[in-house]
Motif scaffolding. Structure first.
Motif, PDB file in Angstrom:
ATOM      1  N   ILE A  20       4.655  21.114 -19.559  1.00 31.26           N
ATOM      2  CA  ILE A  20       4.606  20.490 -21.044  1.00 31.26           C
ATOM      3  C   ILE A  20       3.333  19.546 -20.600  1.00 31.26           C
ATOM      4  N   TYR A  21       2.845  18.684 -19.348  1.00 28.76           N
ATOM      5  CA  TYR A  21       1.860  18.040 -18.856  1.00 28.76           C
ATOM      6  C   TYR A  21       0.785  18.455 -18.169  1.00 28.76           C
ATOM      7  N   GLY A  22       1.320  19.558 -17.362  1.00 28.66           N
ATOM      8  CA  GLY A  22       0.872  20.057 -16.984  1.00 28.66           C
ATOM      9  C   GLY A  22       0.112  19.144 -15.547  1.00 28.66           C
ATOM     10  N   ASN A  23       1.394  18.841 -14.684  1.00 29.91           N
ATOM     11  CA  ASN A  23       1.429  18.307 -13.358  1.00 29.91           C
ATOM     12  C   ASN A  23       1.411  19.575 -12.383  1.00 29.91           C
ATOM     13  N   TRP A  24       0.634  18.856 -11.154  1.00 32.67           N
ATOM     14  CA  TRP A  24       0.321  19.533 -10.477  1.00 32.67           C
ATOM     15  C   TRP A  24       0.775  20.521  -9.757  1.00 32.67           C
ATOM     16  N   SER A  25       1.511  18.934  -9.360  1.00 33.11           N
ATOM     17  CA  SER A  25       2.862  19.290  -7.866  1.00 33.11           C
ATOM     18  C   SER A  25       3.222  20.562  -7.867  1.00 33.11           C
ATOM     19  N   TYR A  26       4.094  20.772  -8.936  1.00 36.59           N
ATOM     20  CA  TYR A  26       5.036  22.965  -8.110  1.00 36.59           C
ATOM     21  C   TYR A  26       3.677  23.267  -8.233  1.00 36.59           C
ATOM     22  N   ILE A  27       2.186  23.939  -8.394  1.00 37.06           N
ATOM     23  CA  ILE A  27       1.979  25.177  -8.849  1.00 37.06           C
ATOM     24  C   ILE A  27       0.630  24.622  -7.701  1.00 37.06           C
ATOM     25  N   ILE A  28       0.657  23.354  -6.575  1.00 43.27           N
ATOM     26  CA  ILE A  28       0.007  23.728  -5.697  1.00 43.27           C
ATOM     27  C   ILE A  28       0.810  24.049  -4.127  1.00 43.27           C
ATOM     28  N   VAL A  29       2.527  23.511  -5.253  1.00 45.18           N
ATOM     29  CA  VAL A  29       3.045  24.301  -3.491  1.00 45.18           C
ATOM     30  C   VAL A  29       3.568  25.295  -4.021  1.00 45.18           C
ATOM     31  N   MET A  30       3.508  26.016  -5.180  1.00 40.27           N
ATOM     32  CA  MET A  30       3.909  27.605  -5.058  1.00 40.27           C
ATOM     33  C   MET A  30       2.348  28.231  -4.767  1.00 40.27           C
ATOM     34  N   LEU A  73       1.169  -1.257   0.085  1.00 37.95           N
ATOM     35  CA  LEU A  73      -0.025  -0.034   0.292  1.00 37.95           C
ATOM     36  C   LEU A  73       0.887   1.257  -0.137  1.00 37.95           C
ATOM     37  N   LEU A  74       1.927   1.393   0.857  1.00 36.37           N
ATOM     38  CA  LEU A  74       2.644   2.524   1.152  1.00 36.37           C
ATOM     39  C   LEU A  74       3.112   2.748  -0.376  1.00 36.37           C
ATOM     40  N   LEU A  75       3.993   1.428  -1.059  1.00 36.35           N
ATOM     41  CA  LEU A  75       4.700   1.605  -2.454  1.00 36.35           C
ATOM     42  C   LEU A  75       3.441   2.405  -3.428  1.00 36.35           C
ATOM     43  N   MET A  76       2.253   1.991  -3.520  1.00 35.23           N
ATOM     44  CA  MET A  76       0.943   2.214  -4.161  1.00 35.23           C
ATOM     45  C   MET A  76       1.412   3.933  -4.068  1.00 35.23           C
ATOM     46  N   MET A  77       0.761   3.946  -2.741  1.00 35.55           N
ATOM     47  CA  MET A  77       1.065   5.802  -2.803  1.00 35.55           C
ATOM     48  C   MET A  77       2.020   6.616  -2.607  1.00 35.55           C
ATOM     49  N   ALA A  78       3.344   6.354  -2.247  1.00 39.56           N
ATOM     50  CA  ALA A  78       4.656   6.540  -2.682  1.00 39.56           C
ATOM     51  C   ALA A  78       4.599   6.710  -4.377  1.00 39.56           C
ATOM     52  N   THR A  79       4.010   6.435  -5.572  1.00 40.46           N
ATOM     53  CA  THR A  79       3.928   6.651  -6.173  1.00 40.46           C
ATOM     54  C   THR A  79       3.519   7.538  -7.347  1.00 40.46           C
ATOM     55  N   GLN A  80       1.907   7.422  -6.354  1.00 39.53           N
ATOM     56  CA  GLN A  80       0.712   8.386  -6.911  1.00 39.53           C
ATOM     57  C   GLN A  80       1.180   9.208  -6.255  1.00 39.53           C
ATOM     58  N   ALA A  81       1.652   9.658  -5.038  1.00 36.81           N
ATOM     59  CA  ALA A  81       1.573  11.076  -4.671  1.00 36.81           C
ATOM     60  C   ALA A  81       2.494  12.564  -4.999  1.00 36.81           C
ATOM     61  N   VAL A  82       3.698  11.197  -5.862  1.00 36.63           N
ATOM     62  CA  VAL A  82       4.035  12.194  -6.906  1.00 36.63           C
ATOM     63  C   VAL A  82       3.651  12.731  -7.469  1.00 36.63           C
ATOM     64  N   GLY A  83       2.946  12.365  -8.533  1.00 34.91           N
ATOM     65  CA  GLY A  83       1.668  13.159  -9.167  1.00 34.91           C
ATOM     66  C   GLY A  83       2.612  12.294 -11.088  1.00 34.91           C
ATOM     67  N   ILE A  84       3.415  11.902 -10.975  1.00 34.96           N
ATOM     68  CA  ILE A  84       4.018  11.624 -12.105  1.00 34.96           C
ATOM     69  C   ILE A  84       4.008  10.263 -12.839  1.00 34.96           C
ATOM     70  N   PRO A  85       3.683  10.358 -14.221  1.00 39.75           N
ATOM     71  CA  PRO A  85       3.287   8.860 -13.995  1.00 39.75           C
ATOM     72  C   PRO A  85       4.525   8.073 -14.591  1.00 39.75           C
ATOM     73  N   ASN A  86       4.139   6.404 -13.987  1.00 38.31           N
ATOM     74  CA  ASN A  86       5.159   5.377 -13.541  1.00 38.31           C
ATOM     75  C   ASN A  86       5.202   4.703 -15.728  1.00 38.31           C
ATOM     76  N   GLY A  87       4.605   5.360 -16.319  1.00 31.66           N
ATOM     77  CA  GLY A  87       4.388   5.081 -17.509  1.00 31.66           C
ATOM     78  C   GLY A  87       3.810   6.017 -18.934  1.00 31.66           C
ATOM     79  N   ASN A  88       4.335   4.959 -19.701  1.00 29.81           N
ATOM     80  CA  ASN A  88       3.624   5.716 -21.061  1.00 29.81           C
ATOM     81  C   ASN A  88       1.905   5.952 -20.997  1.00 29.81           C
ATOM     82  N   HIS A  89       0.930   5.037 -19.989  1.00 29.46           N
ATOM     83  CA  HIS A  89      -0.405   4.868 -19.859  1.00 29.46           C
ATOM     84  C   HIS A  89      -0.647   5.916 -19.021  1.00 29.46           C
TER      85      HIS A  89
END
Length: 631
Positions: free
Chosen positions: A591-601, A295-311
């Protein structure tokens, strides 16, 4: 609203009890929320996965794929072509193969203008072929994609994926039962190629303007329903890992994950999630700990907000997608492996089930967590944990507001000048948020960009800006008035609690990690005259600064990834990785519209600054207190 605005509400028994015990209640809520989350990995707190969409009919047809020899031949030819195109995609060969099979083959060109340096341009090509559905009029489509990686790529090869795709395309073109178009997509430059192709397919731009020039597509299929991305690293597959985390923490419909899992099991390949196979223990504690790690491994990947594959880039367009990553060596003791025929039949089974869909995926869950590949946790079970943790902010804010109301009523009765300057507090609150928006645009300010080492310039400009912001409290005159600082504290707490819950609705992992880390420190921030308590508040709040948290997390990760290195080397490596993390988050947002930087700032940094101002409150010189002393 009456509870917060009616002056008589502070006289009720419930309010008096809240004012007396709110600190204990906040601690209790926080602990219950953390315990609630930890228990979710315990099997009685979650459920077995199941199919909600009956139209899928998974695994009920006899597999007919027998193009394994063709796949091996394609792979040999591709390896020869890769030697001719060391740094680019062999598009002439791929186009020729698609046309030989009988598909409509097209070439897609795109260009990336570096978002941090407009003088740098990168070009790329995607190759795709469309199998037109013989039983429909191209109203719907499915996508089978794979990233092309040249021999010079730092990533593991995906040449077997291209070979399997071509073999499956040849097989599928012979069949007449397809009711949906099948698009076979081979992309260059990893996720960048997929993003450009999707933007061109839908005619939209997801990032900043004039950064990714997606070009035009000469051929299109129907509305895309689902996509499967292949990353096979060998002709022989001993383990198939399923990746589902997408951009900004989005996940595919749970039915698609169940479908891929069932097809892998049917063909006898070990299916894993987060590179861990399902394990079952008689000891409930061991079983809980194993599930909790998954569960923690999945959440660690999801929390970053970066896709772990082209999907992961398909999800924002309403396309359910996942990645199948195949490894030759399995993490299990069983050495059973499948060859290209078994891999092709997995793809065949998935696409024939998707071909049965009468409508888009909607029956099963879009918001869930996976403690293992065959068990899930629904949103109704995990969302209360973050609500309990974030709810402590509302409880404390409500209690402090009632106390502030009493002070305001006393000012009215004594006909003295109000001690709460609401207008100035609101101005400060809005001003710190404006500062956050201003700082978020630093990468776009051409005045700070130089032709050499621009990334370092941007990073250290942000660091310097953060350091300057630490001096903001000294320019806030209201910090000498306790009541005004109480109001600012209440507003900051309400904002933090609301933001954490809202973020958790979209990306639960990110919201929960932030809430677990920040809430304890925020509960301790209060206007005070004690120098020791004020100093402890400042130190503790500095530890939860976004840049501090990022640096510590990266340092810890560097330590576990390179345990043989010395502490000094790990610190240097970790600081360099922190710099790259910040720069990459900026680039991903553009480029992709990732929210992480925007949410923090936009949110977390201004909110952090509000609490930082409150921690500097010094009301010994407050005008109201002086008047009382004179009286």
């Amino acid at each position: 609203m009456g509870l917060l605005t009616d002056p008589t509400t502070g006289q009720g028994k419930f309010v008096k009890l809240l004012l007396k015990c709110y600190s204990k209640v906040c601690v209790l809520f926080y602990l219950i929320g953390v315990i609630w989350f930890c228990t979710l990995a315990y099997p009685p707190m979650n459920a077995n996965t199941y199919f909600s969409e009956n139209a899928l009919l998974p695994g009920l047809v006899k597999s007919q794929f027998r193009e394994d020899k063709e796949a091996l031949r394609y792979h040999e030819e591709l390896l020869d072509e890769m030697n001719k195109y060391e740094d680019s995609i062999p598009y002439p060969w791929l186009l020729a193969k698609f046309r030989q099979i009988g598909l409509d083959a097209y070439l897609h060109n795109f260009t990336l203008i570096s978002p941090l340096n407009k003088r740098e341009k990168f070009s790329g090509k995607n190759v795709y072929g469309i199998l037109r559905a013989p039983r429909a009029s191209s109203t719907e489509a499915l996508v089978l994609s794979t990233p092309y990686r040249p021999s010079t790529s730092a990533h593991a090869t995906t040449s077997p994926s291209v070979a399997i795709m071509l073999a499956f395309a040849k097989y599928a073109n012979k069949e007449k039962y397809w009711a949906k178009d099948i698009i076979f997509l081979i992309t260059e430059h990893e996720q960048l190629g997929v993003q450009a192709w999707l933007e061109a397919y839908y005619g939209v731009s997801c990032g900043s303007e004039d950064v990714l020039q997606h070009g035009d597509l000469k051929g299109r299929g129907g509305a895309i329903q689902a996509a499967i991305n292949l990353e096979l690293h060998s002709e022989k597959i001993g383990q198939m890992d399923i990746k589902i985390e997408g951009l900004n923490g989005q996940l595919p419909n749970l039915d698609l994950f169940n479908l891929a899992s069932k097809m892998c099991t049917k063909e006898g390949v070990y299916q894993t999630f987060k590179n861990r196979i399902p394990r079952y223990y008689r000891d409930p504690v061991k079983e809980w700990w194993n599930n909790f790690q998954n569960l923690l491994l999945m959440m660690a990947t999801q929390a970053v907000g970066i896709p772990n594959g082209n999907h992961g880039l398909f999800h924002r367009f309403g396309i359910q997608a996942l990645t199948l990553e195949g490894f030759e060596n399995s993490n299990t003791r069983n050495n059973n492996k499948i060859w290209t025929m078994g891999t092709g039949r997995i793809i065949e089974g998935i696409f024939r089930s998707l071909n049965n869909l009468l409508e888009r995926f909607h029956q099963s869950f879009f918001f869930y967590l996976l403690p293992s590949s065959d068990r899930y946790i629904s949103i109704s079970l995990y969302i209360p944990s973050v609500c309990l943790i974030a709810g402590t902010m509302f409880i404390k804010a409500c209690a402090r507001w009632f106390k502030l109301q009493e002070t305001m009523e006393e000012d009215k009765r004594s006909s003295s000048k109000p001690s709460v300057r609401v207008d100035k507090v609101i101005i400060i609150f809005l001003l710190v948020h404006f500062i956050g928006i201003l700082l978020s645009n630093i990468p776009q300010y051409k005045s700070i960009l130089t032709e050499s080492d621009q990334n370092s310039t941007i990073f250290y400009s942000l660091v310097a800006s953060f350091a300057v912001l630490l001096l903001v409290p000294f320019f806030v005159g209201l910090r000498k008035c306790r009541e005004s600082m109480e109001l600012l504290n209440v507003m900051a707490m309400l904002e933090l609690g609301t933001v954490l819950i809202c973020i958790s609705m979209n990306n639960f992992s990110f919201g929960l990690f932030c809430a677990t880390l920040v809430i304890p420190a925020a509960l301790l921030i209060n206007p005070t005259n004690s120098r020791l308590y004020s100093f402890l508040q400042k130190v503790l709040w500095l530890l939860v600064h976004p840049l501090t948290v990022l640096t510590v997390v990266v340092m810890i990760n560097s330590y576990f990834m390179f345990p043989e290195e010395k502490i000094k080397e790990i610190i240097v490596r970790g600081w360099d990785a922190t710099q790259k993390s910040v720069i990459y988050s900026i680039i991903d947002s553009m480029i992709y519209g990732n929210w992480s930087y925007i949410i923090v700032m936009y949110i977390f940094l201004p909110n952090w600054l509000c609490f930082w101002i409150v921690s500097f409150s010094n009301y010994k010189e407050c005008g109201v207190d002086e008047n009382k002393k004179n009286d």
